[in-house]
Write an enzyme that holds these catalytic residues in place. Structure first.
Site, PDB file in Angstrom:
ATOM      1  N   LYS A   1       0.822  -1.218   0.000  1.00 24.93           N
ATOM      2  CA  LYS A   1       0.000   0.000   0.000  1.00 24.93           C
ATOM      3  C   LYS A   1       0.853   1.263   0.000  1.00 24.93           C
ATOM      4  CE  LYS A   1      -4.207  -2.023   1.932  1.00 24.93           C
ATOM      5  NZ  LYS A   1      -5.188  -2.036   3.037  1.00 24.93           N
TER       6      LYS A   1
ATOM      7  N   HIS B   1      -2.408 -12.834   0.922  1.00 21.62           N
ATOM      8  CA  HIS B   1      -3.374 -12.619   2.000  1.00 21.62           C
ATOM      9  C   HIS B   1      -4.765 -12.215   1.520  1.00 21.62           C
ATOM     10  CE1 HIS B   1      -1.950  -8.454   1.446  1.00 21.62           C
ATOM     11  NE2 HIS B   1      -3.052  -8.065   2.050  1.00 21.62           N
TER      12      HIS B   1
END
Length: 300
Positions: A140, A190
């Site tokens: 991110k 994930h």
């Protein structure tokens, strides 16, 4: 301040550029990595001018603080502090870039480690989950803040860009020789789903790394329970229902059952309604309403 190379820690910041025979090896302002230290040693560089690494304070969510799990949470916090000091310098960059993502990552790491220690997993597995939890969203760093913190639903273009963070995170971590392949696969996997509907590679069931499946559950639980500048926390009962309903589609059912068993419905210190009155959970079996106490089963 100048330090001997052997005394420099990963994550410290270079205050002056590093040269070898007038060739620039590294500019000032860069955080020191394990690979850099090895390279400098090979070139015979004996000292560096550095500034101490910024070590952010480690705080955990109410859910974790109130979790009645003996000393597991305090132990997890200690481990997280050690990991932040000794692992990827990208963590220091992340806290500067987006504090919410950094705090989320701390909580996910603590949930995952506490869950694993409660199941008596081996220390190396606990470590992989802790580091993987801390670094699972590192991709991110390459997603605009306007998307990360947007109030309301992302549009299709924004969501497509957000989905790239798993692969971006893996790409950031794969060159770090100090991290295990398991930590890197957690970042990569994930958001994979048990039925193959996830991203980025549509892996399913046994194709997935099992520790990434655990982080997936902790990631979703924390994200839904947490308060953010752009959203209120979801009631824990609803979050548990979402995890339960996601068994065999989004999540590995074995780990969902174990996680829901580990995470209680009500947490010590939580304010709850008992009939037309408010009470407070005082332990894993009891709710107090004024001077009276009731079994926690009376809330269900």
């Amino acid at each position: 301040m100048y330090k001997r190379l052997s005394d420099v820690s990963i994550g410290e910041v270079l205050l002056s550029p590093v040269y070898m025979n007038k060739t620039l090896l590294c500019r000032a302002g860069v955080r020191v990595s394990a690979q850099m230290l090895s390279t400098f040693a090979n070139y015979g560089i004996n000292e560096l001018e550095v500034q101490g690494a910024f070590i952010p304070s480690v705080t955990t969510s109410f859910d974790l603080q109130a979790l009645n799990a003996g000393n597991l949470i305090s132990l997890c916090r200690q481990k997280v502090e050690e990991f932040i000091k000794s692992s990827s310098p990208l963590l220091g960059v992340l806290v500067d870039y987006d504090e919410c993502t950094f705090q989320h990552s701390i909580n996910v790491a603590c949930y995952a480690m506490a869950f694993a220690m409660n199941l008596d997993y081996k220390p190396d597995v606990v470590k992989t989950l802790g580091l993987g939890g801390l670094l699972h969203d590192i991709g991110k760093l390459q997603i605009p803040r306007s998307i990360l913190n947007k109030p309301g639903k992302l549009d299709d273009k924004e969501f497509s860009q957000m989905k790239t963070h798993a692969k971006l995170g893996y790409d950031l971590l794969k060159q770090d020789l100090t991290l295990s392949s398991g930590v890197k696969q957690i970042a990569y996997q994930h958001h994979e789903n048990f039925d193959g509907s996830g991203y980025p590679r549509n892996l399913r069931d046994k194709q997935e790394y099992y520790l990434a499946q655990i982080i997936h559950i902790c990631d979703v639980y924390e994200a839904l329970c947490a308060k953010r500048p752009y959203k209120e926390p979801m009631p824990r009962r609803r979050v548990r229902t979402i995890l339960y309903e996601g068994k065999s589609t989004q999540f590995n059912p074995k780990y969902v059952d174990l996680f829901l068993k580990f995470m209680p419905m009500y947490l010590v210190g939580e304010v709850v309604r008992v009939g037309d009155k408010l009470g407070i959970v005082i332990d894993d079996k009891t709710v107090a309403v004024g001077s009276e106490t009731f079994p926690i089963e009376s809330l269900t």
